[in-house]
Design a protein around this motif. Structure first.
Motif, PDB file in Angstrom:
ATOM      1  N   MET A   1      -3.909  -3.112  -1.534  1.00  9.29           N
ATOM      2  CA  MET A   1      -2.704  -3.902  -1.358  1.00  9.29           C
ATOM      3  C   MET A   1      -1.572  -3.373  -2.219  1.00  9.29           C
ATOM      4  SD  MET A   1      -3.565  -7.847  -0.823  1.00  9.29           S
ATOM      5  CE  MET A   1      -4.516  -8.381   0.561  1.00  9.29           C
ATOM      6  N   LYS A   2      -1.906  -2.980  -3.448  1.00 16.22           N
ATOM      7  CA  LYS A   2      -0.870  -2.491  -4.361  1.00 16.22           C
ATOM      8  C   LYS A   2      -0.199  -1.248  -3.782  1.00 16.22           C
ATOM      9  CE  LYS A   2      -2.179  -1.803  -8.597  1.00 16.22           C
ATOM     10  NZ  LYS A   2      -2.565  -1.265  -9.912  1.00 16.22           N
ATOM     11  N   ASN A   3      -0.991  -0.318  -3.261  1.00 14.79           N
ATOM     12  CA  ASN A   3      -0.466   0.934  -2.732  1.00 14.79           C
ATOM     13  C   ASN A   3       0.472   0.705  -1.554  1.00 14.79           C
ATOM     14  OD1 ASN A   3      -0.666   3.300  -0.729  1.00 14.79           O
ATOM     15  ND2 ASN A   3      -1.313   4.210  -2.676  1.00 14.79           N
ATOM     16  N   SER A   4       0.152  -0.290  -0.710  1.00 15.73           N
ATOM     17  CA  SER A   4       0.947  -0.531   0.496  1.00 15.73           C
ATOM     18  C   SER A   4       2.110  -1.478   0.265  1.00 15.73           C
ATOM     19  CB  SER A   4       0.056  -1.116   1.595  1.00 15.73           C
ATOM     20  OG  SER A   4      -0.345  -2.432   1.247  1.00 15.73           O
ATOM     21  N   GLY A   5       2.137  -2.131  -0.906  1.00 19.15           N
ATOM     22  CA  GLY A   5       3.179  -3.114  -1.155  1.00 19.15           C
ATOM     23  C   GLY A   5       2.850  -4.473  -0.566  1.00 19.15           C
ATOM     24  N   ASN A   6       1.651  -4.625  -0.038  1.00 14.17           N
ATOM     25  CA  ASN A   6       1.221  -5.889   0.542  1.00 14.17           C
ATOM     26  C   ASN A   6       0.892  -6.877  -0.577  1.00 14.17           C
ATOM     27  OD1 ASN A   6       0.459  -7.752   2.459  1.00 14.17           O
ATOM     28  ND2 ASN A   6      -1.398  -6.687   3.081  1.00 14.17           N
ATOM     29  N   LYS A   7       0.886  -8.163  -0.251  1.00 14.28           N
ATOM     30  CA  LYS A   7       0.526  -9.202  -1.199  1.00 14.28           C
ATOM     31  C   LYS A   7      -0.670  -9.981  -0.658  1.00 14.28           C
ATOM     32  CE  LYS A   7       5.090  -9.981  -3.117  1.00 14.28           C
ATOM     33  NZ  LYS A   7       6.150 -10.926  -3.373  1.00 14.28           N
ATOM     34  N   PRO A   8      -1.558 -10.425  -1.544  1.00 10.72           N
ATOM     35  CA  PRO A   8      -2.678 -11.249  -1.087  1.00 10.72           C
ATOM     36  C   PRO A   8      -2.150 -12.498  -0.385  1.00 10.72           C
ATOM     37  CG  PRO A   8      -3.014 -10.568  -3.359  1.00 10.72           C
ATOM     38  CD  PRO A   8      -1.610 -10.177  -2.987  1.00 10.72           C
ATOM     39  N   PRO A   9      -2.755 -12.882   0.742  1.00 14.37           N
ATOM     40  CA  PRO A   9      -2.285 -14.063   1.473  1.00 14.37           C
ATOM     41  C   PRO A   9      -2.211 -15.318   0.609  1.00 14.37           C
ATOM     42  CG  PRO A   9      -3.961 -12.909   2.730  1.00 14.37           C
ATOM     43  CD  PRO A   9      -3.883 -12.246   1.384  1.00 14.37           C
ATOM     44  N   ALA A  10      -3.125 -15.441  -0.357  1.00 13.81           N
ATOM     45  CA  ALA A  10      -3.156 -16.643  -1.185  1.00 13.81           C
ATOM     46  C   ALA A  10      -1.911 -16.795  -2.058  1.00 13.81           C
ATOM     47  CB  ALA A  10      -4.402 -16.642  -2.057  1.00 13.81           C
ATOM     48  N   ASN A 119     -13.790   7.722 -10.648  1.00 10.59           N
ATOM     49  CA  ASN A 119     -13.104   8.691  -9.784  1.00 10.59           C
ATOM     50  C   ASN A 119     -13.528   8.564  -8.328  1.00 10.59           C
ATOM     51  OD1 ASN A 119     -11.652   9.737 -11.931  1.00 10.59           O
ATOM     52  ND2 ASN A 119     -13.140  11.362 -12.353  1.00 10.59           N
ATOM     53  N   GLN A 120     -14.817   8.328  -8.096  1.00 13.55           N
ATOM     54  CA  GLN A 120     -15.290   8.189  -6.711  1.00 13.55           C
ATOM     55  C   GLN A 120     -14.663   6.973  -6.040  1.00 13.55           C
ATOM     56  OE1 GLN A 120     -17.276  10.359  -4.803  1.00 13.55           O
ATOM     57  NE2 GLN A 120     -16.419   9.024  -3.242  1.00 13.55           N
ATOM     58  N   LEU A 121     -14.611   5.845  -6.739  1.00 10.63           N
ATOM     59  CA  LEU A 121     -13.980   4.648  -6.175  1.00 10.63           C
ATOM     60  C   LEU A 121     -12.495   4.892  -5.938  1.00 10.63           C
ATOM     61  CD1 LEU A 121     -14.070   1.744  -5.220  1.00 10.63           C
ATOM     62  CD2 LEU A 121     -13.828   1.019  -7.614  1.00 10.63           C
ATOM     63  N   LYS A 122     -11.849   5.562  -6.868  1.00 10.42           N
ATOM     64  CA  LYS A 122     -10.429   5.879  -6.698  1.00 10.42           C
ATOM     65  C   LYS A 122     -10.224   6.776  -5.475  1.00 10.42           C
ATOM     66  CE  LYS A 122      -6.428   7.644  -9.195  1.00 10.42           C
ATOM     67  NZ  LYS A 122      -5.931   8.242 -10.429  1.00 10.42           N
ATOM     68  N   GLU A 126      -8.096   5.862  -2.191  1.00  8.11           N
ATOM     69  CA  GLU A 126      -6.994   6.728  -1.760  1.00  8.11           C
ATOM     70  C   GLU A 126      -7.190   7.196  -0.323  1.00  8.11           C
ATOM     71  OE1 GLU A 126      -6.972   9.692  -4.846  1.00  8.11           O
ATOM     72  OE2 GLU A 126      -5.765   8.427  -6.191  1.00  8.11           O
ATOM     73  N   ALA A 127      -8.433   7.467   0.053  1.00  6.12           N
ATOM     74  CA  ALA A 127      -8.710   7.874   1.442  1.00  6.12           C
ATOM     75  C   ALA A 127      -8.365   6.736   2.400  1.00  6.12           C
ATOM     76  CB  ALA A 127     -10.175   8.281   1.590  1.00  6.12           C
ATOM     77  N   ALA A 128      -8.729   5.512   2.043  1.00  9.19           N
ATOM     78  CA  ALA A 128      -8.390   4.354   2.886  1.00  9.19           C
ATOM     79  C   ALA A 128      -6.873   4.221   3.006  1.00  9.19           C
ATOM     80  CB  ALA A 128      -9.011   3.082   2.311  1.00  9.19           C
ATOM     81  N   CYS A 129      -6.174   4.427   1.904  1.00 11.86           N
ATOM     82  CA  CYS A 129      -4.704   4.337   1.927  1.00 11.86           C
ATOM     83  C   CYS A 129      -4.091   5.415   2.813  1.00 11.86           C
ATOM     84  CB  CYS A 129      -4.145   4.417   0.515  1.00 11.86           C
ATOM     85  SG  CYS A 129      -4.517   2.954  -0.482  1.00 11.86           S
ATOM     86  N   ARG A 130      -4.686   6.602   2.809  1.00 15.31           N
ATOM     87  CA  ARG A 130      -4.175   7.668   3.683  1.00 15.31           C
ATOM     88  C   ARG A 130      -4.316   7.287   5.157  1.00 15.31           C
ATOM     89  NH1 ARG A 130      -6.488  10.880  -0.339  1.00 15.31           N
ATOM     90  NH2 ARG A 130      -8.376  11.268   0.867  1.00 15.31           N
ATOM     91  N   TYR A 131      -5.310   6.480   5.474  1.00 10.87           N
ATOM     92  CA  TYR A 131      -5.467   6.007   6.850  1.00 10.87           C
ATOM     93  C   TYR A 131      -4.500   4.870   7.165  1.00 10.87           C
ATOM     94  CZ  TYR A 131      -9.669   8.727   7.829  1.00 10.87           C
ATOM     95  OH  TYR A 131     -10.546   9.747   8.057  1.00 10.87           O
ATOM     96  N   PRO A 137     -10.810  -6.746   5.568  1.00 14.56           N
ATOM     97  CA  PRO A 137     -11.565  -5.548   5.926  1.00 14.56           C
ATOM     98  C   PRO A 137     -10.742  -4.587   6.789  1.00 14.56           C
ATOM     99  CG  PRO A 137     -12.281  -7.377   7.292  1.00 14.56           C
ATOM    100  CD  PRO A 137     -11.282  -7.932   6.304  1.00 14.56           C
ATOM    101  N   PHE A 138     -10.951  -3.320   6.559  1.00 10.66           N
ATOM    102  CA  PHE A 138     -10.253  -2.254   7.262  1.00 10.66           C
ATOM    103  C   PHE A 138     -11.309  -1.273   7.770  1.00 10.66           C
ATOM    104  CE2 PHE A 138      -7.731   1.655   7.552  1.00 10.66           C
ATOM    105  CZ  PHE A 138      -6.567   1.191   8.146  1.00 10.66           C
ATOM    106  N   THR A 139     -11.368  -1.069   9.061  1.00 12.05           N
ATOM    107  CA  THR A 139     -12.377  -0.208   9.680  1.00 12.05           C
ATOM    108  C   THR A 139     -11.696   1.017  10.274  1.00 12.05           C
ATOM    109  OG1 THR A 139     -13.696  -2.164  10.250  1.00 12.05           O
ATOM    110  CG2 THR A 139     -14.211  -0.127  11.429  1.00 12.05           C
TER     111      THR A 139
END
Length: 179
Positions: A1-10, A119-122, A126-131, A137-139
């Motif tokens: 969410m931070k990378n995309s500028g999105n905010k948690p719905p709550a 590093n692996q989690l990062k 980052e790979a998810a953000c590139r997509y 959930p994001f598939t």
């Protein structure tokens, strides 16, 4: 969410109100015991799930056959039983309930603060953000040379369509159903 500028719905009052009701309906529809944690802001937004995510990263690297079971148990702790997933003993309890040995779970827990797991989690994030991920959930489905991104737990019917499968609903009548 931070990378995309999105905010948690709550954090958005109207979405938070909607989400509370929506979660109840989703639980009924998917036939899973789901409820909001009593202290949602503390549990989800302040404490977060970083330790649990690093633990799952270690599970994935060293015991991938256990990933789904441990993930489900951590999810159940937060979203069904309103239990902690941030403290080491909570993560161990979830791993053991999922079928991991105490020794194996302790060995993985010792690795969550290593640079390898961080590093692996990062890299995974980052790979998810590139997509184009902006929440979960994001598939990501790679089919016939195309990449399809799907957001939300309500996209399983669309995933079935992409896979050329018939969507049998959230609780398929046959054990052999793929979705």
């Amino acid at each position: 969410m931070k990378n995309s500028g999105n905010k948690p719905p709550a954090l958005l009052p109207l979405k938070a109100k909607y989400m509370t009701n929506d979660i109840k309906l989703l639980g009924q529809h998917f036939q899973v015991p789901i409820q909001m944690p009593k202290d949602f802001f503390s549990v989800i937004l302040e404490k977060g799930s970083l330790s649990a995510m690093r633990f799952l990263t270690a599970v994935n690297l060293e015991h991938p056959e256990m990933l789904e079971k441990v993930s489900r148990e951590l999810w159940m702790r937060v979203w069904s039983r309103d239990e902690d997933i941030t403290e080491p003993q909570s993560i161990l309890a979830a791993a053991e309930k999922a079928g991991m040995s105490t020794e194996g779970a302790r060995a993985l827990l010792e690795k969550i603060s290593t640079s390898q797991m961080k590093n692996q989690l990062k890299e995974t994030t980052e790979a998810a953000c590139r997509y184009g991920a902006f929440g979960l959930p994001f598939t990501v489905a790679h089919l016939d040379g195309q990449t399809h991104m799907l957001f939300g737990s309500d996209r399983m019917e669309l995933l079935a369509h992409l896979l050329g499968e018939k969507w049998m609903g959230p609780v398929p009548p046959a054990v052999s159903a793929r979705l």
